[in-house]
Design a protein around this motif. Sequence first.
Motif, PDB file in Angstrom:
ATOM      1  N   PRO A   9      -3.851 -17.629  -1.469  1.00  0.00           N
ATOM      2  CA  PRO A   9      -4.173 -16.389  -0.755  1.00  0.00           C
ATOM      3  C   PRO A   9      -4.498 -15.270  -1.736  1.00  0.00           C
ATOM      4  N   ALA A  10      -5.298 -14.326  -1.284  1.00  0.00           N
ATOM      5  CA  ALA A  10      -5.621 -13.188  -2.145  1.00  0.00           C
ATOM      6  C   ALA A  10      -4.382 -12.356  -2.429  1.00  0.00           C
ATOM      7  N   LEU A  11      -3.553 -12.165  -1.412  1.00  0.00           N
ATOM      8  CA  LEU A  11      -2.392 -11.282  -1.556  1.00  0.00           C
ATOM      9  C   LEU A  11      -1.253 -11.798  -0.688  1.00  0.00           C
ATOM     10  N   THR A  12      -0.069 -11.855  -1.278  1.00  0.00           N
ATOM     11  CA  THR A  12       1.118 -12.284  -0.530  1.00  0.00           C
ATOM     12  C   THR A  12       2.267 -11.325  -0.805  1.00  0.00           C
ATOM     13  N   PHE A  13       2.826 -10.756   0.254  1.00  0.00           N
ATOM     14  CA  PHE A  13       4.053  -9.977   0.183  1.00  0.00           C
ATOM     15  C   PHE A  13       5.158 -10.828   0.792  1.00  0.00           C
ATOM     16  N   ASN A  14       6.228 -11.019   0.044  1.00  0.00           N
ATOM     17  CA  ASN A  14       7.344 -11.819   0.530  1.00  0.00           C
ATOM     18  C   ASN A  14       8.626 -10.992   0.511  1.00  0.00           C
ATOM     19  N   ALA A  15       9.026 -10.493   1.704  1.00  0.00           N
ATOM     20  CA  ALA A  15      10.267  -9.721   1.874  1.00  0.00           C
ATOM     21  C   ALA A  15      10.357  -8.577   0.867  1.00  0.00           C
ATOM     22  N   VAL A  16       9.298  -7.782   0.781  1.00  0.00           N
ATOM     23  CA  VAL A  16       9.211  -6.705  -0.221  1.00  0.00           C
ATOM     24  C   VAL A  16       9.847  -5.424   0.310  1.00  0.00           C
ATOM     25  N   THR A  17      10.775  -4.901  -0.469  1.00  0.00           N
ATOM     26  CA  THR A  17      11.334  -3.576  -0.249  1.00  0.00           C
ATOM     27  C   THR A  17      10.980  -2.740  -1.471  1.00  0.00           C
ATOM     28  N   ALA A  18      10.406  -1.553  -1.240  1.00  0.00           N
ATOM     29  CA  ALA A  18       9.965  -0.727  -2.366  1.00  0.00           C
ATOM     30  C   ALA A  18      10.049   0.737  -1.972  1.00  0.00           C
ATOM     31  N   GLY A  19      10.167   1.582  -2.986  1.00  0.00           N
ATOM     32  CA  GLY A  19      10.247   3.016  -2.727  1.00  0.00           C
ATOM     33  C   GLY A  19      10.314   3.786  -4.020  1.00  0.00           C
ATOM     34  N   TYR A  20      10.969   4.938  -3.973  1.00  0.00           N
ATOM     35  CA  TYR A  20      11.004   5.845  -5.108  1.00  0.00           C
ATOM     36  C   TYR A  20      12.454   6.237  -5.400  1.00  0.00           C
ATOM     37  N   ARG A  21      12.822   6.158  -6.680  1.00  0.00           N
ATOM     38  CA  ARG A  21      14.186   6.476  -7.110  1.00  0.00           C
ATOM     39  C   ARG A  21      15.217   5.702  -6.275  1.00  0.00           C
ATOM     40  N   LYS A  22      14.913   4.429  -6.050  1.00  0.00           N
ATOM     41  CA  LYS A  22      15.784   3.502  -5.322  1.00  0.00           C
ATOM     42  C   LYS A  22      15.958   3.861  -3.842  1.00  0.00           C
ATOM     43  N   THR A  23      15.118   4.788  -3.339  1.00  0.00           N
ATOM     44  CA  THR A  23      15.114   5.091  -1.914  1.00  0.00           C
ATOM     45  C   THR A  23      14.010   4.271  -1.264  1.00  0.00           C
ATOM     46  N   PRO A  24      14.348   3.306  -0.412  1.00  0.00           N
ATOM     47  CA  PRO A  24      13.321   2.419   0.151  1.00  0.00           C
ATOM     48  C   PRO A  24      12.365   3.157   1.082  1.00  0.00           C
ATOM     49  N   ILE A  25      11.084   2.864   0.940  1.00  0.00           N
ATOM     50  CA  ILE A  25      10.051   3.315   1.871  1.00  0.00           C
ATOM     51  C   ILE A  25       9.547   2.107   2.657  1.00  0.00           C
ATOM     52  N   LEU A  26       9.173   1.058   1.939  1.00  0.00           N
ATOM     53  CA  LEU A  26       8.846  -0.226   2.572  1.00  0.00           C
ATOM     54  C   LEU A  26      10.130  -1.021   2.751  1.00  0.00           C
ATOM     55  N   GLN A  27      10.269  -1.653   3.922  1.00  0.00           N
ATOM     56  CA  GLN A  27      11.510  -2.363   4.221  1.00  0.00           C
ATOM     57  C   GLN A  27      11.217  -3.812   4.604  1.00  0.00           C
ATOM     58  N   ASP A  28      11.492  -4.744   3.693  1.00  0.00           N
ATOM     59  CA  ASP A  28      11.422  -6.174   3.998  1.00  0.00           C
ATOM     60  C   ASP A  28      10.057  -6.554   4.576  1.00  0.00           C
ATOM     61  N   VAL A  29       8.990  -6.173   3.891  1.00  0.00           N
ATOM     62  CA  VAL A  29       7.622  -6.400   4.365  1.00  0.00           C
ATOM     63  C   VAL A  29       7.109  -7.759   3.879  1.00  0.00           C
ATOM     64  N   SER A  30       6.611  -8.555   4.813  1.00  0.00           N
ATOM     65  CA  SER A  30       6.045  -9.867   4.486  1.00  0.00           C
ATOM     66  C   SER A  30       4.716 -10.050   5.211  1.00  0.00           C
ATOM     67  N   PHE A  31       3.686 -10.423   4.479  1.00  0.00           N
ATOM     68  CA  PHE A  31       2.397 -10.781   5.082  1.00  0.00           C
ATOM     69  C   PHE A  31       1.552 -11.490   4.025  1.00  0.00           C
ATOM     70  N   THR A  32       0.514 -12.163   4.492  1.00  0.00           N
ATOM     71  CA  THR A  32      -0.401 -12.863   3.600  1.00  0.00           C
ATOM     72  C   THR A  32      -1.833 -12.521   3.994  1.00  0.00           C
ATOM     73  N   ILE A  33      -2.654 -12.191   3.006  1.00  0.00           N
ATOM     74  CA  ILE A  33      -4.075 -11.923   3.237  1.00  0.00           C
ATOM     75  C   ILE A  33      -4.873 -13.071   2.614  1.00  0.00           C
ATOM     76  N   PRO A  34      -5.495 -13.922   3.432  1.00  0.00           N
ATOM     77  CA  PRO A  34      -6.307 -15.003   2.869  1.00  0.00           C
ATOM     78  C   PRO A  34      -7.510 -14.454   2.099  1.00  0.00           C
ATOM     79  N   GLU A  35      -7.988 -15.222   1.141  1.00  0.00           N
ATOM     80  CA  GLU A  35      -9.149 -14.795   0.368  1.00  0.00           C
ATOM     81  C   GLU A  35     -10.366 -14.699   1.288  1.00  0.00           C
ATOM     82  N   GLY A  36     -11.128 -13.615   1.123  1.00  0.00           N
ATOM     83  CA  GLY A  36     -12.340 -13.420   1.906  1.00  0.00           C
ATOM     84  C   GLY A  36     -12.139 -12.645   3.193  1.00  0.00           C
ATOM     85  N   GLU A  37     -10.913 -12.228   3.498  1.00  0.00           N
ATOM     86  CA  GLU A  37     -10.641 -11.518   4.741  1.00  0.00           C
ATOM     87  C   GLU A  37     -10.892 -10.020   4.575  1.00  0.00           C
ATOM     88  N   ILE A  38     -11.230  -9.351   5.690  1.00  0.00           N
ATOM     89  CA  ILE A  38     -11.246  -7.891   5.750  1.00  0.00           C
ATOM     90  C   ILE A  38     -10.114  -7.479   6.675  1.00  0.00           C
TER      91      ILE A  38
END
Length: 425
Positions: free
Chosen positions: A4-33
């Motif tokens: 796949p072009a891009l895979t997010f697997n249970a991603v939590t991310a943010g700033y100064r350890k404060t989460p903005i994204l919470q447990d995000v998972s998805f896959t974008i196949p190559e060639g998709e819009i």
Amino acid sequence: MSAPALTFNAVTAGYRKTPILQDVSFTIPEGEIASIIGPNGAGKTTLLRVITGLVKPIRGTISLFGHPLENLRAAERARLVGVVPQSMETPMAFTVEEVVMTGMVRTANRFHPPTAEDRARVERAMAYTDVSDLRFRVYAELSAGEKQRVVIAMVVAQDPRLVLMDEATSHLDINHRLEIMTLVERINRDHGATVLMISHDLNLSAEYCRRLILLDHGRIVADGAPQTVLTEQQLKAVYHCDVNVQTAVGTGSITVTPARRWMPDRSGSGIRIHVVGGGGSAAEIMRQLNLCEYTVTAGALNAGDTDTDLATALGLEVAVEKPFSPITPATLDATRKLVTLADAVVVAGLPFGPGNVANLVLVQETLTAGKPVFLMRGIETRDFTPDHSATRLAESLRTSGAREWDTPADLLPLLPSRECKRTMN
């Protein structure tokens, strides 16, 4: 089968350890819009910064074309990912040709001048995006639409496998938006590039993207084809306003339009609404009621609470208790005086505990006295009283005629208005 072009697997991310994204998972196949959509603060920009390596995940993993993102050096990411920003400025008077050439700098050897092949790629990119005639123009002097075409030419010259568009059409008029999106479609079709848009424009996303990912408060709430994501129920829950979704017969094009929140002849002028909130749960309600010309009061709230600060800033009358303190009889009496003057009471989505459950007891008295009460659904999920007294009070309120609501968009049509009051009188 390619990765796949891009895979997010249970991603939590943010700033100064404060989460903005919470447990995000998805896959974008190559060639998709695809398009990431959602309201302000949903986490769209943070997601893009994670992909480009500007923000590191707190937890979870990300892969680009099968390669763990954390293992890719900046130069390797530059070969794979191109970004079309909302706008781009240059610190010097670079010409269009020089700006497009910077797309090659990301992939070429920085210590050697561009090769003949590099220059040929720049020429093809400028021709492809119809900016060849602008080559000697100073980039800063171009129109917004011309600038975006130049930026896309820069990305085409870079020849990335994944193109990220960060609100790339938000400053453009309708004609230039369509022009830019047509170019993006061609990059996808002719170059096989995967395209991921970050966008506020639901209609544009629905028209050009086969897949939409709807974010709210850092979580994915819907993921699929436009017709399954852009439903009135889901959009109302996420954007907190009424919307109309229409599908054109024949073409299948989807159009989303916001419904007008309040008609002039149904304003709240002369009507008092008392709001029970706390912890920021009533902020949006108080703002909207204030805009609709209601006289709004609030309480009992603790000093220093988010809702207290907002109510004070709006000039609302509030019954205030000391910080982090349970409601005292004196504060409850002050709240009762405000409720007595109100035409209706709204209970927001606040959590209830031993310190503030007295608010619900007061609301019960109000309903018994014949005043309408509007209760945000789900109190039982926010009941932290040891004896579940908030749940029992909520059930009693519902049984006695309190009306429930889910979002401010649901609440506003239920409230008494100037038109309704004239009818009742």
